[in-house]
Scaffold this motif. Structure first.
Motif, mmCIF file in Angstrom:
data_model
loop_
_atom_site.group_PDB
_atom_site.id
_atom_site.type_symbol
_atom_site.label_atom_id
_atom_site.label_comp_id
_atom_site.label_asym_id
_atom_site.label_seq_id
_atom_site.Cartn_x
_atom_site.Cartn_y
_atom_site.Cartn_z
ATOM 1 N N LYS A 125 -13.139 -3.879 -10.935
ATOM 2 C CA LYS A 125 -14.216 -3.580 -9.980
ATOM 3 C C LYS A 125 -13.657 -3.247 -8.596
ATOM 4 C CE LYS A 125 -17.169 -7.027 -12.053
ATOM 5 N NZ LYS A 125 -16.169 -8.075 -12.123
ATOM 6 N N LYS A 126 -12.430 -3.679 -8.358
ATOM 7 C CA LYS A 126 -11.791 -3.428 -7.064
ATOM 8 C C LYS A 126 -10.889 -2.206 -7.181
ATOM 9 C CE LYS A 126 -12.157 -8.200 -5.690
ATOM 10 N NZ LYS A 126 -11.491 -9.474 -5.568
ATOM 11 N N THR A 127 -11.062 -1.263 -6.261
ATOM 12 C CA THR A 127 -10.301 -0.019 -6.326
ATOM 13 C C THR A 127 -8.822 -0.254 -6.044
ATOM 14 O OG1 THR A 127 -12.259 1.160 -5.553
ATOM 15 C CG2 THR A 127 -10.179 2.343 -5.436
ATOM 16 N N TRP A 128 -8.526 -1.019 -5.009
ATOM 17 C CA TRP A 128 -7.140 -1.171 -4.564
ATOM 18 C C TRP A 128 -6.903 -2.611 -4.130
ATOM 19 C CZ3 TRP A 128 -4.050 3.420 -3.477
ATOM 20 C CH2 TRP A 128 -2.754 3.116 -3.040
ATOM 21 N N THR A 129 -5.910 -3.254 -4.732
ATOM 22 C CA THR A 129 -5.545 -4.615 -4.353
ATOM 23 C C THR A 129 -4.051 -4.647 -4.049
ATOM 24 O OG1 THR A 129 -7.273 -5.524 -5.779
ATOM 25 C CG2 THR A 129 -5.539 -7.042 -5.056
ATOM 26 N N SER A 130 -3.707 -4.960 -2.818
ATOM 27 C CA SER A 130 -2.298 -5.067 -2.412
ATOM 28 C C SER A 130 -1.849 -6.514 -2.529
ATOM 29 C CB SER A 130 -2.123 -4.588 -0.971
ATOM 30 O OG SER A 130 -2.349 -3.205 -0.889
ATOM 31 N N ILE A 131 -0.649 -6.686 -3.045
ATOM 32 C CA ILE A 131 -0.065 -8.024 -3.181
ATOM 33 C C ILE A 131 0.743 -8.315 -1.911
ATOM 34 C CG2 ILE A 131 1.365 -9.535 -4.606
ATOM 35 C CD1 ILE A 131 -1.175 -8.355 -6.029
ATOM 36 N N LEU A 132 0.453 -9.446 -1.307
ATOM 37 C CA LEU A 132 1.065 -9.835 -0.038
ATOM 38 C C LEU A 132 1.873 -11.120 -0.188
ATOM 39 C CD1 LEU A 132 -2.123 -9.560 2.239
ATOM 40 C CD2 LEU A 132 -0.463 -7.751 1.792
ATOM 41 N N VAL A 133 2.808 -11.330 0.732
ATOM 42 C CA VAL A 133 3.429 -12.634 0.946
ATOM 43 C C VAL A 133 3.152 -13.003 2.395
ATOM 44 C CG1 VAL A 133 5.252 -12.413 -0.800
ATOM 45 C CG2 VAL A 133 5.681 -11.610 1.518
ATOM 46 N N THR A 134 3.061 -14.293 2.668
ATOM 47 C CA THR A 134 2.814 -14.689 4.054
ATOM 48 C C THR A 134 4.072 -14.453 4.884
ATOM 49 O OG1 THR A 134 3.454 -16.990 3.651
ATOM 50 C CG2 THR A 134 1.105 -16.448 3.410
ATOM 51 N N PHE A 177 2.778 -5.358 8.066
ATOM 52 C CA PHE A 177 1.987 -6.579 7.928
ATOM 53 C C PHE A 177 0.501 -6.309 8.134
ATOM 54 C CE2 PHE A 177 3.145 -6.346 12.373
ATOM 55 C CZ PHE A 177 1.962 -6.679 13.026
ATOM 56 N N VAL A 178 -0.270 -7.289 7.708
ATOM 57 C CA VAL A 178 -1.716 -7.248 7.855
ATOM 58 C C VAL A 178 -2.169 -8.686 8.090
ATOM 59 C CG1 VAL A 178 -2.124 -7.508 5.365
ATOM 60 C CG2 VAL A 178 -3.855 -6.422 6.780
#
Length: 194
Positions: free
Chosen positions: A116-125, A139-140
């Protein structure tokens, strides 16, 4: 799901004589990524994006029967957009410079896929990245903390081909297997110390 490896960059930040993805860490770095995708058994197809910026990487991948999608090498976003427009499937995109990647972390990431989600980015803190002696300029702010991109995304390419606005979602996975991108010589030296 298709596994897509970004392997067409110049690697200019490394300032190397050879191509970055051919650096050795037990085997060429690109093969840590290729093998982790293959061994995860999550993908119907594995595709490497190459360009004229990475002719030796392209040749090595072809010699090892990895399917190639050749781009013009203008930039990461442009190259990725080009290939996504030709795909009608779910996609895991990964940078080719993640030498610690393995099949277990790939399975964990794929298990988070939501069509259902078009784009999911995998992050690290950012805190986790610093604890490993790493830093990143990409970063975000997410979940009230500074996070860094890993170069891995889960994409529903079916939705990108439509005219929907692109909304980016995020998942934080603090794991060194996805935190260490080879962007600088210092990153490569750190890899040798692991």
């Amino acid at each position: 799901m298709i596994g897509l490896i970004m392997a067409g960059g110049k690697g200019t930040r490394m300032n190397l004589d050879n191509e970055k993805l051919l650096l050795e860490y037990k085997k060429p770095v690109i093969f840590h990524v290729v093998d982790s995708l293959k061994e995860s058994n999550c993908f119907s197809k594995i595709l490497a994006l190459t360009s004229s910026n990475s002719p030796k990487t392209k040749k090595l991948l072809e010699e090892n029967n990895i399917e190639i999608f050749n781009t013009n090498g203008i930039g990461y976003v442009e190259d990725l957009t080009l290939v996504l427009q030709s795909i009608n499937d779910s996609v895991l995109v990964t940078s080719g410079d993640l030498p610690l990647l393995d099949n277990e972390i790939i399975k964990k990431i794929v298990s988070n896929y939501d069509p259902k989600k078009t784009w999911t980015s995998i992050l690290v803190t950012n805190k986790f990245l610093i604890s490993l002696g790493l830093e990143s300029n990409y970063f975000v702010n997410h979940d009230n903390q500074k996070c860094n991109y890993t170069g891995i995304s889960l994409i529903n390419a079916n939705k990108i081909n439509s005219s929907q606005n692109l909304h980016e979602n995020y998942i934080i996975i603090d794991d060194k297997r996805i935190a260490l991108n080879l962007n600088t010589k210092e990153d490569y030296e750190l890899l040798g110390a692991t």
